[in-house]
Design a protein around this motif. Structure first.
Motif, mmCIF file in Angstrom:
data_model
loop_
_atom_site.group_PDB
_atom_site.id
_atom_site.type_symbol
_atom_site.label_atom_id
_atom_site.label_comp_id
_atom_site.label_asym_id
_atom_site.label_seq_id
_atom_site.Cartn_x
_atom_site.Cartn_y
_atom_site.Cartn_z
ATOM 1 N N GLU A 164 149.176 16.745 13.190
ATOM 2 C CA GLU A 164 149.852 15.460 13.018
ATOM 3 C C GLU A 164 149.140 14.517 12.050
ATOM 4 O OE1 GLU A 164 151.490 11.685 15.669
ATOM 5 O OE2 GLU A 164 150.539 13.368 16.685
ATOM 6 N N MET A 165 147.869 14.276 12.259
ATOM 7 C CA MET A 165 147.154 13.318 11.405
ATOM 8 C C MET A 165 146.925 13.871 9.998
ATOM 9 S SD MET A 165 147.016 10.537 12.953
ATOM 10 C CE MET A 165 146.025 9.637 11.793
ATOM 11 N N ASN A 166 146.657 15.173 9.886
ATOM 12 C CA ASN A 166 146.473 15.760 8.561
ATOM 13 C C ASN A 166 147.760 15.673 7.763
ATOM 14 O OD1 ASN A 166 146.388 18.504 6.728
ATOM 15 N ND2 ASN A 166 144.436 17.411 6.832
ATOM 16 N N GLN A 217 135.258 17.134 10.772
ATOM 17 C CA GLN A 217 135.747 18.364 11.386
ATOM 18 C C GLN A 217 136.822 18.943 10.481
ATOM 19 O OE1 GLN A 217 137.495 17.759 15.225
ATOM 20 N NE2 GLN A 217 138.238 19.842 15.378
ATOM 21 N N TRP A 218 136.774 20.248 10.242
ATOM 22 C CA TRP A 218 137.757 20.895 9.398
ATOM 23 C C TRP A 218 139.015 21.205 10.196
ATOM 24 C CZ3 TRP A 218 140.169 25.716 9.498
ATOM 25 C CH2 TRP A 218 140.925 26.024 8.359
ATOM 26 N N VAL A 219 140.172 20.979 9.578
ATOM 27 C CA VAL A 219 141.461 21.406 10.131
ATOM 28 C C VAL A 219 142.220 22.117 9.014
ATOM 29 C CG1 VAL A 219 141.636 19.580 11.861
ATOM 30 C CG2 VAL A 219 142.621 19.212 9.601
ATOM 31 N N LYS A 220 143.012 23.090 9.372
ATOM 32 C CA LYS A 220 143.802 23.812 8.378
ATOM 33 C C LYS A 220 144.886 22.892 7.821
ATOM 34 C CE LYS A 220 146.380 28.017 7.586
ATOM 35 N NZ LYS A 220 146.923 29.252 8.146
ATOM 36 N N MET A 273 138.490 14.137 10.283
ATOM 37 C CA MET A 273 139.030 15.438 10.009
ATOM 38 C C MET A 273 139.371 15.552 8.538
ATOM 39 S SD MET A 273 141.489 16.280 13.147
ATOM 40 C CE MET A 273 141.469 14.848 14.185
ATOM 41 N N SER A 274 139.252 16.750 8.037
ATOM 42 C CA SER A 274 139.605 17.015 6.651
ATOM 43 C C SER A 274 140.049 18.460 6.536
ATOM 44 C CB SER A 274 138.400 16.775 5.739
ATOM 45 O OG SER A 274 138.710 17.130 4.406
#
Length: 80
Positions: free
Chosen positions: A63-65, A54-57, A1-2
């Protein structure tokens, strides 16, 4: 994720493949910006072979971001 669409798009759309084929030049024939950061990441992703992005805001309570953001912030400060 990023939380970086630039990173996600690089691997999802395989920009890195073109960069390698062109000797780290963009499709516009200009040097890839931040090659010193991209090159080890591209190498690791290719060697591992099973990485999906995978994109996350960002800063949205993921949690991980939030965890890795905290690591990055902490790395900016000298440790005692």
């Amino acid at each position: 994720m990023s939380d970086s669409t630039y990173v996600v798009n690089c691997f999802r759309d395989r920009w890195h493949t073109g960069w390698l084929e062109r000797g780290w030049l963009t499709s516009a024939k200009k040097p890839v910006a931040n090659r010193d950061l991209w090159e080890p990441l591209v190498t690791l992703v290719i060697e591992r072979g099973d990485v999906a992005f995978q994109w996350v805001k960002g800063h949205s309570g993921h949690e991980m971001n939030d965890f890795v953001d905290g690591l990055a912030v902490a790395a900016c400060f000298p440790q005692p």
